[in-house]
Scaffold this motif. Structure first.
Motif, mmCIF file in Angstrom:
data_model
loop_
_atom_site.group_PDB
_atom_site.id
_atom_site.type_symbol
_atom_site.label_atom_id
_atom_site.label_comp_id
_atom_site.label_asym_id
_atom_site.label_seq_id
_atom_site.Cartn_x
_atom_site.Cartn_y
_atom_site.Cartn_z
ATOM 1 N N GLY A 178 -6.459 2.733 12.267
ATOM 2 C CA GLY A 178 -5.345 2.071 12.709
ATOM 3 C C GLY A 178 -5.349 1.631 14.319
ATOM 4 O O GLY A 178 -4.991 0.573 14.571
ATOM 5 N N HIS A 205 -5.833 0.307 6.004
ATOM 6 C CA HIS A 205 -5.274 0.824 6.991
ATOM 7 C C HIS A 205 -5.355 -0.250 8.289
ATOM 8 O O HIS A 205 -4.389 -0.409 8.863
ATOM 9 N N TRP A 239 -1.367 -1.699 0.934
ATOM 10 C CA TRP A 239 -1.583 -0.563 1.700
ATOM 11 C C TRP A 239 -1.395 0.655 0.752
ATOM 12 O O TRP A 239 -2.031 1.491 0.835
ATOM 13 N N THR A 269 -3.833 3.504 -0.529
ATOM 14 C CA THR A 269 -3.810 4.830 0.157
ATOM 15 C C THR A 269 -3.403 5.805 -0.927
ATOM 16 O O THR A 269 -4.181 6.970 -0.996
#
Length: 410
Positions: free
Chosen positions: A362, A237, A327, A331
Motif C-alpha cells: 500500500g 491492495h 479489494w 482480501t
C-alpha cells in the motif's frame, strides 16, 4: 466449540469497531494536523505514511507474539501501543511538535496491524464451512470506524471548550479512548485464548515456538496456493491505494468540489467493507479461490472504468465502487485461503508476513502513484494498475492449478 467461535468473532468485531475510530481519524484529520504543525502542504501525507510504516513494522512482531503468548496478548499489546500513539499525537498538538506527531503516527499504525491480525484471529476456531464468513464479519465492522472516525472532527469545537485542547487534538483523544476500550474488550472477552483452544483441538496444545521470517517464506513455497493468495492480496491492495489516492486529485482537476470528492471516497470505503459478509458467504459456498480471482477481475475492471472516465465524475465514482468491492473480495478470500491451507505456528507467521507485505504494498502503491500520474496522467495510471491486476490474476491461477495437480498426484 461453536458457541465459543461465535463469541470470539463477536468480541473481535466489537474491538474492531472501537479501535477503528483511530484508523478512520489518521487519514483525514492526521493530514490536516500535519499541515498545521509542519507549515507546508508538502507534508500532508506524512502521518498516513508513518502510520502505514508502523503497521508494516508491527505486523511480524505481533504475529511472533501471538505464537509465543496467544492472540489476546498480541492484540492487547498492539492496542496499548496504538493508544500511546494517539496520546502522543495529542501531545504533539499541544507542544506544536511535528516530529512527535510522526512518532505518534508510527505508533498508531500498530493499531492498523491489530486490525489486520484480528481478521485472522477470527478464523482460529473456524471450520472450512465458516472461515470466510467469520473473517468477513470482522472486516465488515471496520466500516463503522472508517465512517465515524473522520466525522469526529465535527465534535472538535465542543471538545476544545471542555478540555482546552488545541484544534484537531480532541479527535485523537477520542481515538485514544476507543483504543483503550478495545483493549479492555479483548482482555476480558478473549478468554480462553482462541489460539490455545485451537491448539488443543488440533493436538498441538502448549506448542509455542518462534517461526523466523525465512521459515515463513519457506512455508509459502511449500503451500503455493497460499503464496498465490498472498500475491493476489498484495496486488489488489497496491492497485486500490494507488488509484484511490490519486482520484481526488484527478476529480478536482476536472472541476469537482470537495463535497463530491468526499462522497466518492465514502462510497469507495463503503464498498470495501460493507459487503464483506456477503463476500464471505459466497467464498464459503463457491470456494475462496474463485472469489479471489473474481476480486482481481473486478479490480482490473475498476481500473478500466476509471481510466476511460475522463471528466465524467459519475463514471469515476462507479469505478471506485468496483475497486472497493474487488479489494474486499480479494482480501477476504485470500485471507481465508491462507488461514485454511497453512497449519500450526507457521500459519501465524505467514499471516504476519502477509500483513506486513500488504502494508508495504500500500505504501509503495501510494508513493509510486504520484510519479506515474505526473508522467502519464490518470488514464495512464489506471492502465498500469490494470496491467498489474491482470498479471497477478494470471499468476494466481497458474500457481493454484499447479498446486491442485500436485495434491491430486499425491
Amino acid at each position: 466449540m461453536d458457541a465459543l467461535r461465535r463469541r470470539t468473532v463477536a468480541v473481535l468485531a466489537a474491538a474492531q469497531v472501537l479501535g477503528g475510530l483511530a484508523a478512520g481519524s489518521v487519514v483525514t484529520v492526521g493530514s490536516l494536523l500535519a499541515v498545521r504543525l509542519s507549515g507546508t502542504e508538502a507534508w500532508a501525507g506524512s502521518v498516513t505514511t508513518a502510520s502505514t510504516l508502523g503497521a508494516a513494522l508491527a505486523a511480524l512482531g505481533l504475529a511472533r507474539l501471538a505464537v509465543a503468548r496467544g492472540r489476546r496478548r498480541a492484540l492487547s499489546t498492539g492496542l496499548a501501543l496504538a493508544a500511546a500513539g494517539a496520546v502522543a499525537v495529542v501531545a504533539a498538538a499541544v507542544l506544536a511538535s511535528f516530529p512527535l506527531l510522526l512518532v505518534g503516527g508510527v505508533l498508531m499504525g500498530v493499531g492498523g496491524a491489530v486490525n489486520l491480525q484480528s481478521r485472522f484471529a477470527a478464523t482460529d476456531l473456524s471450520t472450512s464451512a465458516t472461515r470466510s464468513r467469520d473473517l468477513s464479519l470482522v472486516v465488515w465492522t471496520s466500516t463503522i470506524g472508517a465512517v465515524v472516525g473522520p466525522n469526529l472532527v465535527h465534535l472538535d469545537a465542543s471538545a476544545m471548550r471542555l478540555t482546552g485542547l488545541p484544534e484537531l487534538a480532541s479527535v485523537f483523544a477520542f481515538a485514544a479512548v476507543g483504543l483503550l476500550a478495545a483493549l479492555v474488550v479483548v482482555q476480558v472477552g478473549l478468554r480462553p485464548d482462541p489460539l490455545d483452544v485451537a491448539g488443543r483441538r488440533d493436538g498441538a496444545a502448549g506448542e509455542r515456538r518462534h517461526v523466523p521470517l525465512r521459515v515463513a517464506l519457506a512455508t509459502l513455497r511449500r503451500h503455493p496456493r497460499s503464496a498465490g493468495a498472498v500475491l493476489g492480496m498484495l496486488a489488489a491492495h497496491a492497485v486500490m491505494v494507488a488509484v484511490m489516492s490519486m482520484t481526488p486529485v484527478h476529480m478536482q482537476g476536472h472541476g469537482a468540489g470537495v463535497n463530491l470528492v468526499g462522497l466518492t471516497v465514502s462510497l469507495h470505503l463503503a464498498a470495501m467493507f460493507a459487503f464483506s459478509p456477503l463476500v464471505g458467504l459466497v467464498a464459503d459456498a463457491a470456494g475462496p479461490l474463485r472469489v479471489l480471482v473474481a476480486g482481481m477481475v473486478l479490480v482490473v475492471l475498476a481500473a478500466a472504468v476509471c481510466g476511460v472516465a475522463g471528466g465524467d465524475h459519475v463514471l469515476v465514482t462507479v469505478g471506485l465502487g468496483l475497486l472497493g468491492l474487488g479489494w474486499s473480495a480479494a482480501t477476504v478470500a485470500g485471507s481465508a485461503i491462507v488461514a485454511g491451507d497453512v497449519p500450526g505456528p507457521e500459519r501465524i507467521a505467514v499471516q504476519g508476513l502477509s500483513d506486513a507485505a500488504m502494508s508495504l504494498a500500500g505504501a509503495g502503491g501510494g508513493a509510486l502513484a504520484g510519479v506515474v500520474l505526473a508522467s502519464v496522467g490518470y488514464a495512464g495510471l489506471n492502465a498500469v494498475s490494470a496491467a498489474v491486476g491482470v498479471l497477478a490474476a494470471v499468476v494466481v491461477l497458474v500457481v493454484s492449478r499447479r498446486a491442485g495437480r500436485a495434491v491430486s498426484a499425491t
